[in-house]
Write an enzyme that holds these catalytic residues in place. Structure first.
Site, PDB file in Angstrom:
ATOM      1  N   TYR A 198       0.919  -1.191  -0.031  1.00  0.00           N
ATOM      2  CA  TYR A 198      -0.067   0.079  -0.004  1.00  0.00           C
ATOM      3  C   TYR A 198       0.832   1.254   0.057  1.00  0.00           C
ATOM      4  O   TYR A 198       0.325   2.410   0.521  1.00  0.00           O
ATOM      5  CB  TYR A 198      -0.976   0.019   1.167  1.00  0.00           C
ATOM      6  CG  TYR A 198      -1.978  -1.133   1.050  1.00  0.00           C
ATOM      7  CD1 TYR A 198      -3.207  -1.019   0.442  1.00  0.00           C
ATOM      8  CD2 TYR A 198      -1.806  -2.310   1.890  1.00  0.00           C
ATOM      9  CE1 TYR A 198      -3.963  -2.071   0.161  1.00  0.00           C
ATOM     10  CE2 TYR A 198      -2.674  -3.290   1.540  1.00  0.00           C
ATOM     11  CZ  TYR A 198      -3.888  -3.098   1.007  1.00  0.00           C
ATOM     12  OH  TYR A 198      -4.863  -4.065   0.807  1.00  0.00           O
ATOM     13  N   HIS A 364     -20.639  -3.935  -9.728  1.00  0.00           N
ATOM     14  CA  HIS A 364     -19.139  -4.191  -8.960  1.00  0.00           C
ATOM     15  C   HIS A 364     -18.302  -5.020 -10.087  1.00  0.00           C
ATOM     16  O   HIS A 364     -17.278  -4.486 -10.087  1.00  0.00           O
ATOM     17  CB  HIS A 364     -19.618  -5.075  -7.839  1.00  0.00           C
ATOM     18  CG  HIS A 364     -18.381  -5.197  -6.807  1.00  0.00           C
ATOM     19  ND1 HIS A 364     -17.697  -4.477  -5.959  1.00  0.00           N
ATOM     20  CD2 HIS A 364     -17.312  -6.343  -7.243  1.00  0.00           C
ATOM     21  CE1 HIS A 364     -16.480  -5.111  -5.598  1.00  0.00           C
ATOM     22  NE2 HIS A 364     -16.399  -6.193  -6.456  1.00  0.00           N
ATOM     23  N   GLU A 365     -18.561  -6.239 -10.612  1.00  0.00           N
ATOM     24  CA  GLU A 365     -17.783  -6.806 -11.190  1.00  0.00           C
ATOM     25  C   GLU A 365     -17.292  -6.108 -12.648  1.00  0.00           C
ATOM     26  O   GLU A 365     -16.302  -6.280 -12.819  1.00  0.00           O
ATOM     27  CB  GLU A 365     -18.559  -8.457 -11.427  1.00  0.00           C
ATOM     28  CG  GLU A 365     -18.833  -8.959 -10.299  1.00  0.00           C
ATOM     29  CD  GLU A 365     -17.644  -9.338  -9.389  1.00  0.00           C
ATOM     30  OE1 GLU A 365     -16.521  -9.340  -9.871  1.00  0.00           O
ATOM     31  OE2 GLU A 365     -17.750  -9.422  -8.290  1.00  0.00           O
ATOM     32  N   HIS A 368     -14.525  -4.121 -12.248  1.00  0.00           N
ATOM     33  CA  HIS A 368     -13.265  -4.786 -12.340  1.00  0.00           C
ATOM     34  C   HIS A 368     -12.619  -4.951 -13.870  1.00  0.00           C
ATOM     35  O   HIS A 368     -11.510  -4.624 -14.220  1.00  0.00           O
ATOM     36  CB  HIS A 368     -13.259  -6.150 -11.719  1.00  0.00           C
ATOM     37  CG  HIS A 368     -13.218  -6.123 -10.186  1.00  0.00           C
ATOM     38  ND1 HIS A 368     -12.320  -5.619  -9.280  1.00  0.00           N
ATOM     39  CD2 HIS A 368     -14.279  -6.814  -9.270  1.00  0.00           C
ATOM     40  CE1 HIS A 368     -12.655  -6.025  -8.032  1.00  0.00           C
ATOM     41  NE2 HIS A 368     -13.780  -6.454  -7.929  1.00  0.00           N
ATOM     42  N   GLU A 392     -11.626  -2.615  -6.108  1.00  0.00           N
ATOM     43  CA  GLU A 392     -13.218  -3.082  -5.518  1.00  0.00           C
ATOM     44  C   GLU A 392     -13.949  -1.874  -5.469  1.00  0.00           C
ATOM     45  O   GLU A 392     -15.067  -2.180  -5.284  1.00  0.00           O
ATOM     46  CB  GLU A 392     -12.939  -3.611  -4.156  1.00  0.00           C
ATOM     47  CG  GLU A 392     -11.977  -4.900  -3.978  1.00  0.00           C
ATOM     48  CD  GLU A 392     -12.640  -5.959  -4.803  1.00  0.00           C
ATOM     49  OE1 GLU A 392     -13.678  -6.348  -5.068  1.00  0.00           O
ATOM     50  OE2 GLU A 392     -11.833  -7.215  -5.082  1.00  0.00           O
ATOM     51  N   TRP A 464     -12.296 -15.708  16.084  1.00  0.00           N
ATOM     52  CA  TRP A 464     -13.195 -15.359  14.987  1.00  0.00           C
ATOM     53  C   TRP A 464     -14.237 -14.550  15.641  1.00  0.00           C
ATOM     54  O   TRP A 464     -14.800 -13.591  15.436  1.00  0.00           O
ATOM     55  CB  TRP A 464     -13.515 -16.657  14.065  1.00  0.00           C
ATOM     56  CG  TRP A 464     -14.630 -16.427  13.095  1.00  0.00           C
ATOM     57  CD1 TRP A 464     -15.806 -16.958  13.178  1.00  0.00           C
ATOM     58  CD2 TRP A 464     -14.577 -15.437  12.003  1.00  0.00           C
ATOM     59  NE1 TRP A 464     -16.552 -16.478  12.254  1.00  0.00           N
ATOM     60  CE2 TRP A 464     -15.791 -15.488  11.294  1.00  0.00           C
ATOM     61  CE3 TRP A 464     -13.598 -14.710  11.347  1.00  0.00           C
ATOM     62  CZ2 TRP A 464     -16.328 -15.139  10.251  1.00  0.00           C
ATOM     63  CZ3 TRP A 464     -13.916 -14.255  10.141  1.00  0.00           C
ATOM     64  CH2 TRP A 464     -15.018 -14.321   9.565  1.00  0.00           C
ATOM     65  N   HIS A 492     -13.564 -15.966   0.920  1.00  0.00           N
ATOM     66  CA  HIS A 492     -12.252 -15.427   0.918  1.00  0.00           C
ATOM     67  C   HIS A 492     -11.367 -15.848   1.950  1.00  0.00           C
ATOM     68  O   HIS A 492     -10.114 -15.925   1.720  1.00  0.00           O
ATOM     69  CB  HIS A 492     -12.378 -13.853   1.221  1.00  0.00           C
ATOM     70  CG  HIS A 492     -13.116 -13.241   0.237  1.00  0.00           C
ATOM     71  ND1 HIS A 492     -14.738 -13.230   0.346  1.00  0.00           N
ATOM     72  CD2 HIS A 492     -13.134 -12.366  -0.856  1.00  0.00           C
ATOM     73  CE1 HIS A 492     -15.182 -12.432  -0.613  1.00  0.00           C
ATOM     74  NE2 HIS A 492     -14.281 -11.920  -1.285  1.00  0.00           N
TER      75      HIS A 492
HETATM   76  O1  X8Z Z   1     -16.201 -10.739  -2.999  1.00  0.00           O
HETATM   77  C1  X8Z Z   1     -16.841  -9.659  -3.443  1.00  0.00           C
HETATM   78  C2  X8Z Z   1     -17.169  -9.546  -4.697  1.00  0.00           C
HETATM   79  C3  X8Z Z   1     -16.198 -10.007  -5.696  1.00  0.00           C
HETATM   80  S1  X8Z Z   1     -14.561  -9.309  -5.859  1.00  0.00           S
HETATM   81  C4  X8Z Z   1     -18.403 -10.093  -5.201  1.00  0.00           C
HETATM   82  N1  X8Z Z   1     -17.436  -8.769  -2.328  1.00  0.00           N
HETATM   83  C5  X8Z Z   1     -17.103  -8.916  -1.121  1.00  0.00           C
HETATM   84  C6  X8Z Z   1     -17.906 -10.096  -0.481  1.00  0.00           C
HETATM   85  O2  X8Z Z   1     -18.644 -10.619  -1.355  1.00  0.00           O
HETATM   86  O3  X8Z Z   1     -17.762 -10.556   0.575  1.00  0.00           O
HETATM   87  C7  X8Z Z   1     -17.944  -7.580  -2.743  1.00  0.00           C
HETATM   88  C8  X8Z Z   1     -18.514  -7.033  -1.724  1.00  0.00           C
HETATM   89  C9  X8Z Z   1     -17.541  -7.652  -0.298  1.00  0.00           C
HETATM   90 ZN    ZN Z   2     -14.664  -7.245  -6.488  1.00  0.00          ZN
END
Ligand code: X8Z
Ligand code: ZN
EC number: 3.4.15.1
Length: 599
Positions: A198, A364-365, A368, A392, A464, A492
């Protein structure tokens, strides 16, 4: 291989010209390896099986090994005088790679990663143990968004959280192996490596996040208190905890990360009716096959960017993207945007449902994809977001322009709600944007602790929930133990995608939005601005996108917004009327703000 060892006769001090030559050859190799890995990952995530997993792991291994070699060779140029600013930046960015150098360990790391990703993608919950009623996460999302049956919600919550139990030993190994790589390349651990990207010191970065959270936390707490009261009205004892926390299964979202789906439950009784975007979309799209419906949803996103002056997406995008969940195989449904060849082979991968949540997600997508296309002329190492939070924030900044006025332009709604509808509209937006902040922050707080060893594997779940309780003020519907692995139920974590980017993006998107509103000549309250159709806004955006990662993000942000730091100001300005209103409501109703966490 284009690397030429003869260039480096032992002992001769290298020159800037040699460094340039080396860099060009290295970038060319990395581009090839990255494209191979991307393509393999695409096939793996859209067709999960043991073979595609093995192929994807192998391709990632080749990329990581090549990047490792580049970082090691680059040491030869350390301290070299006379390098251009671009070259210095490329060396800095290159050094943010670091995987285990031991071949066996690297292979194991990429296999474990592919396997965890696949486990999430394959994850299903069969309602009531009935094998004919097995739902993937995109399908569970839809039920959770709509159901107001506390028992059903709890059942889905508990059911889905079983998916991650078998991930735990693999995740533990992922942490060990990825730390080993980070350490070999001079980082304290993987969390330290992630925070190094960053253009500031890792510890300054963490402090920035805490600073901005401190500004927004009072607002979150008011919203939390207001929503909790509404849920107690609806669900009674099932929603009421003595400690003031909200049960995590009642917020319309598996992770309680965005709460827009409970809007109807908490909207003020006398609120002016706004509009029902989901119903409008369903009417417009009609009863067509899911693939066609998905494409039409994506077309709305493309149309917005096109109105700003961005070219339409290439035909291959429409032919090769995954718009819907295939009937015959497992896929990762979690939405993502791809650029298969670092050029024009752009794709969307989603399991689109026709509703307001996915309407925002397609924007959103595509944000990107527009970014990827705009920076494709940059050298390979600069083909990235100014930082990952920028990436993002693009589509979200655009989606903030989905105002009633805009929806009327598209003829999705007939009448624009009057100014009295501002509070209900803002409440709806805040339930997504403000509610998300603590979740966006705690995901990586948890991982940074895990990577640093502060949280040991035996305490993964405990740590957590401590974070979720402290930051979000939400609690699990039933008791949790270390036999569970709840972080793994969020994409994630098994997908190993850093998450601080989404926290950043919630803030940046209002900074970008405000800048584009100003560029479009808009005057009026920020929350009613739509820059749809403004070429001036589009030019401002495109100038930022084209730069990619070629300069420190602070500079890029300054060019775009006039400010060179993460700034909650525009977000607070946007929500100013609601902030005031929420405080008044809570005071008037005698609603207690805040919660207590047992120590
Ligand atoms: O993962 C995402 C996108 C893909 S980059 C759909 N987002 C996060 C999530 O779903 O947890 C967008 C908002 C936060
Ligand atoms: Zn995204």
């Amino acid at each position: 291989m284009s690397f030429v060892p003869a260039l480096f006769s032992q002992g001769a001090p290298p020159s800037p010209a040699e460094a340039e030559k080396w860099m060009a050859a290295t970038e060319a190799d990395l581009l090839t390896a990255a494209n191979e890995a991307q393509r393999a990952a695409w096939v793996q995530e859209t067709f999960i099986n043991d073979d595609t997993e093995a192929i994807a792991a192998k391709a990632n291994e080749r990329f990581a090994a090549r990047a490792n070699r580049a970082v090691i060779e680059a040491r030869r140029f350390d301290g070299l005088k006379g390098l251009s600013t671009d070259m210095q930046r490329k060396f800095m960015l290159l050094k943010l790679n670091g995987s285990p150098t031991d071949e066996k360990l690297l292979a194991e790391l990429t296999q474990v990663s592919a396997s965890l990703d696949g486990m999430y993608g394959k994850g299903k919950y069969c309602v009531g143990g009935d094998k004919t009623k097995c739902l993937g996460i995109d399908q569970i999302d839809v039920v959770m968004a709509k159901s107001h049956d506390a028992k059903e919600l709890e059942d889905l919550w508990v059911g889905w959280h079983k998916v991650s139990v078998p991930m735990r030993p693999k995740y533990e190994r992922l942490v060990e192996l990825s730390n080993q790589g980070a350490k070999e390349f001079g980082f304290k651990d993987t969390g330290d490596l992630w925070r190094a990207g960053y253009d500031m010191k890792p510890e300054e970065f963490s402090a920035e996040l805490d600073r901005v959270w401190g500004q927004l936390q009072p607002f979150y707490q008011e919203l939390h208190a207001y929503v909790r009261a509404g849920l107690i009205k609806k669900y009674g004892a099932a929603a009421e905890r003595k400690d003031g926390m909200i049960p995590a299964h009642l917020l319309g979202n598996m992770w309680a990360q965005e709460w827009g789906n409970v809007y109807d439950l908490v909207a003020p009784a006398d609120a002016v009716k706004t509009y029902d975007l989901e119903a409008a979309l369903k009417t417009r799209i009609g009863n067509v096959p899911p693939l066609e419906a998905g494409k039409q949803m994506a077309k709305f996103g493309e149309g917005f960017f096109h109105s700003l002056g961005f070219a339409e997406l290439p035909d291959t995008f429409w032919q090769r993207s995954q718009f819907t969940r295939p009937a015959d195989r497992d896929v990762v449904c979690h939405a993502s945007a791809w650029d298969l060849d670092n050029d024009l082979d752009l794709r969307l991968k989603m399991c689109i449902h026709v509703d307001d949540v996915d309407f925002v997600t397609v924007h959103h997508e595509l944000g990107h994809n527009m970014y990827q296309r705009a920076y494709r002329k940059q050298p390979f190492l600069f083909r990235n977001g100014a930082n990952d939070g920028f990436h993002e924030a693009i589509g979200d900044a655009v989606a903030l322009s989905i105002t009633p006025e805009y929806l009327k332009t598209l003829k999705l709604i007939e009448t624009v709600p009057p100014p009295e509808a501002d509070i209900p509209l803002q409440l709806r937006t805040a339930l997504d944007k403000i509610a998300f902040l603590p979740f966006g922050l705690l995901m990586d707080k948890w991982r940074w602790q895990v990577f640093s060893g502060e949280t040991k594997p035996g305490d993964y779940n405990k740590a957590w929930w401590e974070l979720r309780e402290k930051y979000q003020g939400v609690a699990p519907p039933i008791a949790r133990t270390e036999a569970d692995f709840d972080p793994g139920a969020k994409y994630h974590i098994p997908g190993n995608v850093p998450y601080a980017r989404y926290f950043l993006a919630r803030i940046y998107q209002f900074q970008f939005y405000k800048a584009m509103c100003e560029a479009s000549g808009y005057k009026g309250p920020l929350n009613r601005c739509s820059f749809y159709g403004s070429k001036a806004a589009g030019d401002r955006l495109n100038a930022m996108l084209e730069k990619g990662q070629s300069q420190p993000w602070q500079k890029t942000l300054k060019e775009m917004t006039g400010s060179d730091h993460l700034d909650a100001g525009p977000m607070l300005e946007y929500f100013a009327p609601l902030t005031k209103w929420l405080k008044e409501q809570n005071a008037k109703n005698g609603t207690k703000v805040g919660w207590t966490v047992e120590k």
